[in-house]
Design a protein around this motif. Structure first.
Motif, PDB file in Angstrom:
ATOM      1  N   THR A  28       0.858  -1.194   0.000  1.00 44.29           N
ATOM      2  CA  THR A  28       0.000   0.000   0.000  1.00 44.29           C
ATOM      3  C   THR A  28       0.887   1.235   0.000  1.00 44.29           C
ATOM      4  OG1 THR A  28      -1.711  -1.153   1.255  1.00 44.29           O
ATOM      5  CG2 THR A  28      -1.789   1.256   1.259  1.00 44.29           C
ATOM      6  N   LEU A  30       2.219   4.510   1.064  1.00 43.57           N
ATOM      7  CA  LEU A  30       2.139   5.258   2.325  1.00 43.57           C
ATOM      8  C   LEU A  30       2.428   6.736   2.154  1.00 43.57           C
ATOM      9  CD1 LEU A  30       4.158   2.845   4.656  1.00 43.57           C
ATOM     10  CD2 LEU A  30       1.674   3.110   4.568  1.00 43.57           C
ATOM     11  N   TYR A  31       3.393   7.057   1.295  1.00 44.19           N
ATOM     12  CA  TYR A  31       3.856   8.447   1.249  1.00 44.19           C
ATOM     13  C   TYR A  31       4.521   8.721  -0.093  1.00 44.19           C
ATOM     14  CZ  TYR A  31       6.195  12.780   2.735  1.00 44.19           C
ATOM     15  OH  TYR A  31       6.617  14.084   2.843  1.00 44.19           O
ATOM     16  N   GLN A  88      -3.775   9.893  -2.887  1.00 47.74           N
ATOM     17  CA  GLN A  88      -4.067  10.319  -1.511  1.00 47.74           C
ATOM     18  C   GLN A  88      -3.433   9.375  -0.473  1.00 47.74           C
ATOM     19  OE1 GLN A  88      -8.300  10.925  -1.064  1.00 47.74           O
ATOM     20  NE2 GLN A  88      -8.302  12.648  -2.482  1.00 47.74           N
ATOM     21  N   ARG A  90      -1.734   7.842   2.834  1.00 54.00           N
ATOM     22  CA  ARG A  90      -2.148   8.066   4.220  1.00 54.00           C
ATOM     23  C   ARG A  90      -1.321   9.124   4.932  1.00 54.00           C
ATOM     24  NH1 ARG A  90      -2.693   3.500   9.037  1.00 54.00           N
ATOM     25  NH2 ARG A  90      -3.150   4.974  10.713  1.00 54.00           N
ATOM     26  N   ASN A  94      -3.539  15.943   2.849  1.00 52.23           N
ATOM     27  CA  ASN A  94      -4.686  15.627   2.009  1.00 52.23           C
ATOM     28  C   ASN A  94      -5.833  16.592   2.256  1.00 52.23           C
ATOM     29  OD1 ASN A  94      -3.971  13.260   0.454  1.00 52.23           O
ATOM     30  ND2 ASN A  94      -3.885  12.159   2.398  1.00 52.23           N
ATOM     31  N   HIS A 291       0.052  15.129   8.513  1.00 51.22           N
ATOM     32  CA  HIS A 291       0.377  13.874   9.194  1.00 51.22           C
ATOM     33  C   HIS A 291       1.799  13.801   9.733  1.00 51.22           C
ATOM     34  CE1 HIS A 291      -3.433  12.139   7.837  1.00 51.22           C
ATOM     35  NE2 HIS A 291      -3.176  12.674   6.664  1.00 51.22           N
TER      36      HIS A 291
END
Length: 615
Positions: A28, A30-31, A88, A90, A94, A291
C-alpha cells in the motif's frame, strides 16, 4: 525497513532530483515525497532521530521504496502534487472531505446548449469552471438567460435538419428567450457571439459585454427600432447593476489568486480568492489534514498547487502571507505589506478564521459518539463558570422578535446534552400584551412555556437563558414565581451587546472568557434562538398574517400604510411625527386621520382577544 536494511540499498539511489514513494508490507502506498537530491532526502529518514512520533511510525512501516528521476526540482514538485491528488497516501497532506464541483458546459453540437453539470467527460464539449457553489452557478445561469438568448431545447439542430424544416419555434421564442435557430431565424455565427458574451460574464469581464450591447442599441436606434433599443437598454442596466454588486477590488490589479492559511494541530484551513479583472469571482475555504508535522510553508505551497489545478486557474500572480515554494517560475509570488493586495490578503485571513471557528462550533454541537466527552466537558465547564447546582444537560433560551417596532413574537429553543433538540423548539404569538412591551412579552412566553411543562409533568431545564438585560430577566422571573416554580431551575439574563451574564438580584454581571468553550456554547444557543425567532417572524410577515396597525385607521389603506413604513421605518416613528411632517408625506386629509387616531386613547383588547394576533 530498518536502518541496516536501508544501508544495503542506499548506494543504489540516484543523486538527481525526483520523487520517491514508500510502500508497506501489503504494498500500500504510504507516502509520496519530492527531492532535489533523492539519495540525501531518502537517507535522512533512516539516519536521524525524529522528534515526531508520526514520522517514526511511517519509517517503521516502510518495506519498499520506489523513485522516479525528473529533469528539475520544479518537475518533481508538479509530479508530487499530481500523485498525491491521484492516490491520496495516508501520510501525505490531504484535502479533507473532497467533493465534485459544478461546471457550466457548452455542449459540442450545432447551436450549443449551456447547462450545469457535475460530470466532466471527454466529449469535446467546453467546460467552464469548476465553481465552488451550485447556488452561484444557478444564479449565473439565470442572469445569462435574462441577457443572452440561447436555446434550451434538446433538438438536433444540424444544418440538414433545419433545411428540411423539421422544427417549429416554441414558446421560448415567443417569450423572447430564444432567437429561433431551429427555423433559421438565427445564424450559428450570431449564436456563437452570444456564447462569447457568456464566457466574458463567467470570467467577470463585463466591459466587452456591455460595449457589445451598446453597439446593438445604437444600431437599433439608427434603424428607428426604438422598442428593440429599449429592450437592449434594460439589459445594459441589468449588467451594470450586476457589476455593481460584484466585489470589485481594483481594476488595475487584473487577475490573481489570493491564499491565506490557518493551522490548528493536525488540521490546516486554506481560503482561496480568485480575482479576475479586479473582481473576486470565486471564494473557497477548505480543510487539509497533515500527518508528519509539515512546515506551514509546505502545507500552503501544496494547497496552492492543488487548488489552482482544481479550479483551472491561469492567473499570473499568487498573493500569499509568506514566501512559499512554487514550481512554475513564470508565476509571480507576492507577499504584500500594504495597499490593495494586502487588503485582499486580510479579507482571505478573515474568511479562514471564520471558517475555522464555524468548524469548531459544528464539531462541538455534533451528535456523534466520539464527541460526547467534549460536550460533557463543556457542560461541566458551564456548571463551574456559573456555579450551577447540577450539570445543565437541558438548557432553554428565550428571545423576543418584532418588526420595525411592531408585532412582537417570542421564540424558545431547547438544547439537550449540548445539541439542539428541535422537536422541543417553540414559538409564541403574543396574546395578552398590547403594543411593544418587551418585558411583558417575555413574561408571557416564559409563563406559557413552564405552565405547560407543569401541567404535563414534563422535566424542567437546569438552565434558562433570557436573551436580554435585567428588565427582561426580571419579567421572566416574575412569571416563574407566579407559577410557584422558584428554585426549580436557574435563570440568567444574557446582555445583547457585551455578552454579560446576569443573575437575578446581582449588581455585577459575570463575564466569561471571550474564547472559552462555555461562552461559545451559550453564544451558539443565543444565535440559534435569534435565527429561529427571526425565521418565524419573517414567515408570518411573508404570509401576510400580521396586520399593520396603520391599516386599522379608518380611511387609511394598505398602500398608504406601506408608504409610511417604508419612509419612516416603524409605526413608533410615525406616531412621533408632527402634523406638518405627516401632511408633507400623505396630504392633509390622511394626516388628520392618522393624528386623530394616535392622539385618541385606544381601548384595550377584550378578554379572549389577541392584541397582535394573526388575521
Amino acid at each position: 525497513m530498518t536502518a541496516q536494511e536501508f544501508q544495503n540499498i542506499a548506494s543504489t539511489l540516484p543523486v538527481e532530483p525526483g520523487i520517491y514513494k514508500y510502500y508497506d508490507s501489503a504494498d500500500t502506498l504510504l507516502y509520496v515525497g519530492k527531492a532535489k537530491h533523492l539519495r540525501k532526502r531518502i537517507s535522512s529518514y533512516f539516519t536521524k532521530t525524529f522528534t515526531s512520533y508520526k514520522t517514526h511510525e511511517l519509517v517503521q512501516r516502510i518495506k519498499r521504496i520506489e523513485f522516479t528521476i525528473v529533469p528539475s526540482e520544479q518537475d518533481a514538485f508538479l509530479l508530487e502534487n499530481s500523485l498525491i491528488k491521484q492516490f491520496q497516501p495516508r501520510f501525505n497532506i490531504n484535502l479533507k472531505d473532497d467533493k465534485t464541483y459544478p461546471y457550466i458546459v457548452i455542449k459540442k453540437e450545432h447551436f450549443p446548449r449551456v447547462f450545469l453539470t457535475r460530470r466532466k467527460i471527454a466529449d469535446g464539449s467546453e467546460y467552464l469552471g469548476p465553481f465552488t457553489s451550485v447556488a452561484r452557478v444557478r444564479e449565473l445561469l439565470d442572469f445569462i438567460k435574462a441577457n443572452i438568448q440561447l436555446r434550451t431545447c434538446k433538438l438536433n439542430l444540424s444544418p440538414a435538419n433545419i433545411a428540411k424544416g423539421k422544427f417549429k419555434v416554441c414558446l421560448e421564442y415567443h417569450l423572447g428567450n430564444c432567437k429561433g435557430p431551429c427555423e433559421s431565424l438565427q445564424t450559428e455565427e450570431a449564436y456563437n457571439e452570444g456564447l462569447q458574451q457568456l464566457r466574458n460574464i463567467l470570467k467577470g469581464n463585463l466591459g466587452p459585454v456591455i460595449q457589445h450591447f451598446k453597439s446593438e442599441m445604437r444600431a437599433a436606434a439608427e434603424e428607428l427600432a426604438f422598442e428593440k433599443a429599449q429592450i437592449i437598454h434594460k439589459k445594459i442596466e441589468h449588467l451594470e447593476q450586476y457589476q455593481a454588486r460584484s466585489v470589485v477590488v481594483s481594476r488595475h490589479l487584473g487577475n490573481a489568486d489570493v491564499f491565506s492559511i490557518l493551522r490548528d494541530g493536525d488540521a490546516a484551513y486554506v481560503t482561496y480568492l480568485m480575482m479576475q479583472n479586479g473582481t473576486i469571482v470565486q471564494t473557497h475555504t477548505s480543510q487539509w489534514e497533515t500527518h508528519l508535522n509539515e512546515p506551514i510553508e509546505e502545507i500552503l505551497s501544496f494547497a496552492v498547487a492543488q487548488l489552482r489545478t482544481t479550479f483551472n486557474s491561469l492567473s499570473p500572480e499568487i498573493i500569499v502571507p509568506f514566501e512559499i515554494e512554487y514550481a512554475e517560475p513564470q508565476i509571480v509570488v507576492t507577499v504584500p505589506k500594504a495597499g490593495d493586495k494586502k487588503k485582499l490578503l486580510d479579507m482571505a485571513e478573515m474568511n479562514v478564521n471564520y471558517f475555522k471557528e464555524e468548524i469548531r462550533q459544528r464539531k462541538m454541537l455534533k451528535l456523534d459518539g466520539k464527541d460526547e466527552s467534549t460536550k460533557l466537558r463543556v457542560l461541566e465547564q458551564i456548571k463551574d463558570d456559573l456555579q450551577l447546582p447540577s450539570v445543565p444537560v437541558h438548557i432553554e433560551c428565550f428571545d423576543n422578535s418584532n418588526f420595525q417596532g411592531s408585532y412582537p413574537v417570542s421564540a424558545m429553543v431547547c438544547f439537550k446534552n449540548g445539541v439542539p433538540s428541535k422537536s422541543d423548539y417553540r414559538h409564541f404569538n403574543v396574546k395578552t400584551v398590547q403594543g411593544i412591551n418587551d418585558f411583558a412579552t417575555m413574561k408571557e412566553a416564559v409563563t406559557r412555556r413552564y405552565k405547560r411543562l407543569q401541567l404535563e409533568e414534563q422535566p424542567f431545564p437546569q438552565l434558562v437563558i433570557i436573551d436580554g438585560g435585567k428588565g427582561q430577566l426580571g419579567a421572566a422571573l416574575e412569571g416563574i414565581r407566579e407559577l410557584g416554580l422558584g428554585g426549580r431551575m436557574t435563570i440568567v439574563g444574557l446582555a445583547k451587546n457585551e455578552e454579560e451574564i446576569f443573575f437575578p438580584g446581582d449588581q455585577q454581571s459575570v463575564k466569561l472568557p471571550y474564547n472559552s468553550d462555555s461562552l461559545k456554547l451559550i453564544r451558539s444557543i443565543r444565535d440559534e434562538v435569534h435565527r429561529f425567532g427571526i425565521t418565524f417572524h419573517r414567515n408570518k410577515r411573508s404570509k401576510g398574517t400580521f396586520k399593520n396597525e396603520l391599516e386599522q385607521i379608518k380611511g387609511i389603506g394598505k398602500s398608504t400604510a406601506e408608504q409610511l413604513l417604508k419612509e419612516f421605518k416603524s409605526v413608533k416613528r410615525v406616531k412621533e411625527l408632527s402634523m406638518a411632517d405627516l401632511t408633507a408625506a400623505v396630504g392633509n386629509a390622511k394626516a388628520t386621520l392618522i393624528r386623530n387616531y394616535f392622539d385618541t386613547p385606544q381601548s384595550p383588547p377584550q378578554a379572549g382577544e389577541e392584541a397582535l394576533t394573526p388575521e
